[in-house]
Design a protein around this motif. Sequence first.
Motif, PDB file in Angstrom:
ATOM      1  N   LYS A 103       0.903  -1.196   0.117  1.00 30.20           N
ATOM      2  CA  LYS A 103      -0.051  -0.010   0.018  1.00 30.20           C
ATOM      3  C   LYS A 103       0.628   1.337  -0.153  1.00 30.20           C
ATOM      4  O   LYS A 103       0.734   2.080  -0.738  1.00 30.20           O
ATOM      5  N   LEU A 104       1.669   1.246   0.952  1.00 27.43           N
ATOM      6  CA  LEU A 104       2.653   2.443   0.907  1.00 27.43           C
ATOM      7  C   LEU A 104       3.833   2.398  -0.023  1.00 27.43           C
ATOM      8  O   LEU A 104       4.850   3.261   0.087  1.00 27.43           O
ATOM      9  N   GLU A 105       4.074   1.545  -0.783  1.00 28.09           N
ATOM     10  CA  GLU A 105       4.887   1.313  -1.786  1.00 28.09           C
ATOM     11  C   GLU A 105       6.540   1.180  -1.274  1.00 28.09           C
ATOM     12  O   GLU A 105       7.388   1.941  -1.554  1.00 28.09           O
ATOM     13  N   LEU A 106       6.555   0.451  -0.233  1.00 26.54           N
ATOM     14  CA  LEU A 106       7.857   0.428   0.601  1.00 26.54           C
ATOM     15  C   LEU A 106       8.750  -0.898  -0.008  1.00 26.54           C
ATOM     16  O   LEU A 106       9.119  -1.859   0.725  1.00 26.54           O
ATOM     17  N   THR A 107       9.066  -0.841  -1.273  1.00 21.58           N
ATOM     18  CA  THR A 107       9.868  -1.869  -2.014  1.00 21.58           C
ATOM     19  C   THR A 107      11.190  -2.012  -1.431  1.00 21.58           C
ATOM     20  O   THR A 107      11.817  -1.032  -1.351  1.00 21.58           O
ATOM     21  N   GLY A 108      11.325  -3.222  -1.080  1.00 26.40           N
ATOM     22  CA  GLY A 108      12.733  -3.503  -0.448  1.00 26.40           C
ATOM     23  C   GLY A 108      12.929  -3.278   0.830  1.00 26.40           C
ATOM     24  O   GLY A 108      14.091  -3.460   1.521  1.00 26.40           O
ATOM     25  N   ALA A 109      11.812  -3.200   1.708  1.00 31.85           N
ATOM     26  CA  ALA A 109      11.870  -2.957   3.227  1.00 31.85           C
ATOM     27  C   ALA A 109      11.861  -4.233   3.896  1.00 31.85           C
ATOM     28  O   ALA A 109      11.650  -5.466   3.254  1.00 31.85           O
ATOM     29  N   PRO A 128      -1.766  -3.314  16.061  1.00 35.75           N
ATOM     30  CA  PRO A 128      -2.955  -3.257  16.053  1.00 35.75           C
ATOM     31  C   PRO A 128      -3.521  -2.072  17.268  1.00 35.75           C
ATOM     32  O   PRO A 128      -3.008  -2.047  18.251  1.00 35.75           O
ATOM     33  N   VAL A 129      -4.848  -1.494  16.712  1.00 36.58           N
ATOM     34  CA  VAL A 129      -5.098  -0.588  17.640  1.00 36.58           C
ATOM     35  C   VAL A 129      -6.773  -0.858  18.074  1.00 36.58           C
ATOM     36  O   VAL A 129      -7.043  -0.595  19.050  1.00 36.58           O
ATOM     37  N   GLU A 130      -7.422  -1.653  17.119  1.00 34.75           N
ATOM     38  CA  GLU A 130      -8.688  -1.828  17.547  1.00 34.75           C
ATOM     39  C   GLU A 130      -9.074  -3.310  16.719  1.00 34.75           C
ATOM     40  O   GLU A 130      -8.916  -3.548  15.355  1.00 34.75           O
ATOM     41  N   ASN A 131     -10.063  -4.069  17.431  1.00 33.05           N
ATOM     42  CA  ASN A 131     -10.736  -5.076  16.651  1.00 33.05           C
ATOM     43  C   ASN A 131     -11.910  -4.830  16.852  1.00 33.05           C
ATOM     44  O   ASN A 131     -12.580  -4.359  17.777  1.00 33.05           O
ATOM     45  N   SER A 132     -12.797  -5.147  15.749  1.00 35.41           N
ATOM     46  CA  SER A 132     -14.071  -5.022  15.570  1.00 35.41           C
ATOM     47  C   SER A 132     -14.869  -5.641  16.577  1.00 35.41           C
ATOM     48  O   SER A 132     -16.217  -5.445  16.941  1.00 35.41           O
ATOM     49  N   THR A 133     -14.664  -6.874  17.233  1.00 40.20           N
ATOM     50  CA  THR A 133     -15.334  -7.504  18.206  1.00 40.20           C
ATOM     51  C   THR A 133     -14.715  -7.516  19.583  1.00 40.20           C
ATOM     52  O   THR A 133     -15.447  -7.322  20.738  1.00 40.20           O
ATOM     53  N   ILE A 154       1.161   8.856  13.195  1.00 45.71           N
ATOM     54  CA  ILE A 154       0.797   7.713  12.190  1.00 45.71           C
ATOM     55  C   ILE A 154       0.672   8.292  10.594  1.00 45.71           C
ATOM     56  O   ILE A 154       0.380   9.198  10.583  1.00 45.71           O
ATOM     57  N   ILE A 155       1.094   7.282  10.036  1.00 51.19           N
ATOM     58  CA  ILE A 155       1.365   7.543   8.532  1.00 51.19           C
ATOM     59  C   ILE A 155       0.388   6.758   7.473  1.00 51.19           C
ATOM     60  O   ILE A 155       0.088   6.964   6.340  1.00 51.19           O
ATOM     61  N   GLY A 156      -0.445   5.744   8.297  1.00 53.00           N
ATOM     62  CA  GLY A 156      -1.075   4.965   7.445  1.00 53.00           C
ATOM     63  C   GLY A 156      -2.088   4.117   8.222  1.00 53.00           C
ATOM     64  O   GLY A 156      -1.633   3.782   9.394  1.00 53.00           O
ATOM     65  N   GLU A 157      -3.079   3.445   7.380  1.00 55.62           N
ATOM     66  CA  GLU A 157      -3.952   2.553   8.237  1.00 55.62           C
ATOM     67  C   GLU A 157      -4.234   1.437   7.278  1.00 55.62           C
ATOM     68  O   GLU A 157      -4.129   1.449   6.229  1.00 55.62           O
ATOM     69  N   ILE A 158      -4.088   0.119   8.078  1.00 55.67           N
ATOM     70  CA  ILE A 158      -4.403  -1.211   7.332  1.00 55.67           C
ATOM     71  C   ILE A 158      -5.591  -2.052   8.033  1.00 55.67           C
ATOM     72  O   ILE A 158      -5.600  -1.979   9.380  1.00 55.67           O
ATOM     73  N   ILE A 159      -6.595  -2.293   7.505  1.00 57.01           N
ATOM     74  CA  ILE A 159      -7.695  -3.289   8.045  1.00 57.01           C
ATOM     75  C   ILE A 159      -7.708  -4.594   7.516  1.00 57.01           C
ATOM     76  O   ILE A 159      -7.641  -4.817   6.496  1.00 57.01           O
ATOM     77  N   PHE A 216      -4.808  -1.852  12.162  1.00 55.18           N
ATOM     78  CA  PHE A 216      -3.682  -1.537  12.300  1.00 55.18           C
ATOM     79  C   PHE A 216      -3.324  -0.026  11.846  1.00 55.18           C
ATOM     80  O   PHE A 216      -3.710   0.285  10.772  1.00 55.18           O
ATOM     81  N   PHE A 217      -2.540   0.655  12.590  1.00 55.47           N
ATOM     82  CA  PHE A 217      -1.901   1.595  12.285  1.00 55.47           C
ATOM     83  C   PHE A 217      -0.168   1.536  12.016  1.00 55.47           C
ATOM     84  O   PHE A 217       0.355   0.855  12.530  1.00 55.47           O
ATOM     85  N   VAL A 218       0.311   2.129  10.779  1.00 55.67           N
ATOM     86  CA  VAL A 218       1.460   2.200  10.320  1.00 55.67           C
ATOM     87  C   VAL A 218       2.029   3.644  11.292  1.00 55.67           C
ATOM     88  O   VAL A 218       1.719   4.697  10.878  1.00 55.67           O
ATOM     89  N   PHE A 219       3.089   3.262  11.932  1.00 54.92           N
ATOM     90  CA  PHE A 219       3.679   4.383  12.808  1.00 54.92           C
ATOM     91  C   PHE A 219       5.287   4.606  12.198  1.00 54.92           C
ATOM     92  O   PHE A 219       6.047   3.664  11.874  1.00 54.92           O
TER      93      PHE A 219
END
Length: 285
Positions: A27-33, A61-66, A88-93, A191-194
Amino acid sequence: MNNQIKINCLGPAGSYGHEAARLAVAKLELTGAELDFQPTNTSILETVLRTIEAGSLGIVPVENSTAGDVVDVMAFLAKQPPASPLGIIGEIILPVRHCLLVPPGLNAVAELKGIASHPQAISQCGESIRRWGFTPAQIEPANSTAGAAKLVSEQPEKKMGALASAFAGATYGLKTLEADVQTRSDNATRFFVFGRKRLIAPTGDDKSVIIFQTKNRPGALLCALAPLGLLGVNLTAIHSVAQGGWSYSFYIETNAHAENPRLRLALRAARFFVKNLSILGSFPK
């Protein structure tokens, strides 16, 4: 991005955090990370703070739906001063799809002597566990779902199953005996990307995460939040975070970028009633 960048996520390999990190790379195009596995969510954030000058990132992770908030992450964020470089620079669900994983030689639930997983995953699969007929004595708690899968793969003679993701099963060479064994089909984790706190340009469909403490006066929280509504800024989440000693911080999310004039004006008004206000990040939904 620097191709030597390190992304810290919860280990061991095969965890939902590992899976979220792989999605973030795309998603964040972190090729080679390069991925670094950490033992706890707190150690992920501490590592990022310690190595932030080198461009280190972390995914937690910051929150679970259940299950709700991830308490240790919220507590860590609440203790960061406004001047902290962590942002925070991004979010992944990530949808949570638990599977019953077994060593390749096993073919039926009846062959299993027990199951292992993280207590939260065990709770989320309660209906399946009852259907299989396992007793509490046959359920072994693990530090993570991936840790359970690793344990089962390393000790096939115990004839144990693991509740973990299909990704964990592939990581440790386990077979999926049953898929989607979680009770709720809408189970997902945010999840948050920090990384280093920075301004990400508005896209028109953004959110901001803000944390603050209220001053000790009647109606302070109401007065702090009222400008958001009056100015038409949508408040999408609010959580109280215990600080110890009966002190609390408030974590909020809004559907507005930090550069939005209405949000800026609302926060300017809120500062009369709060202290230690920090915008943790503004980023695309």
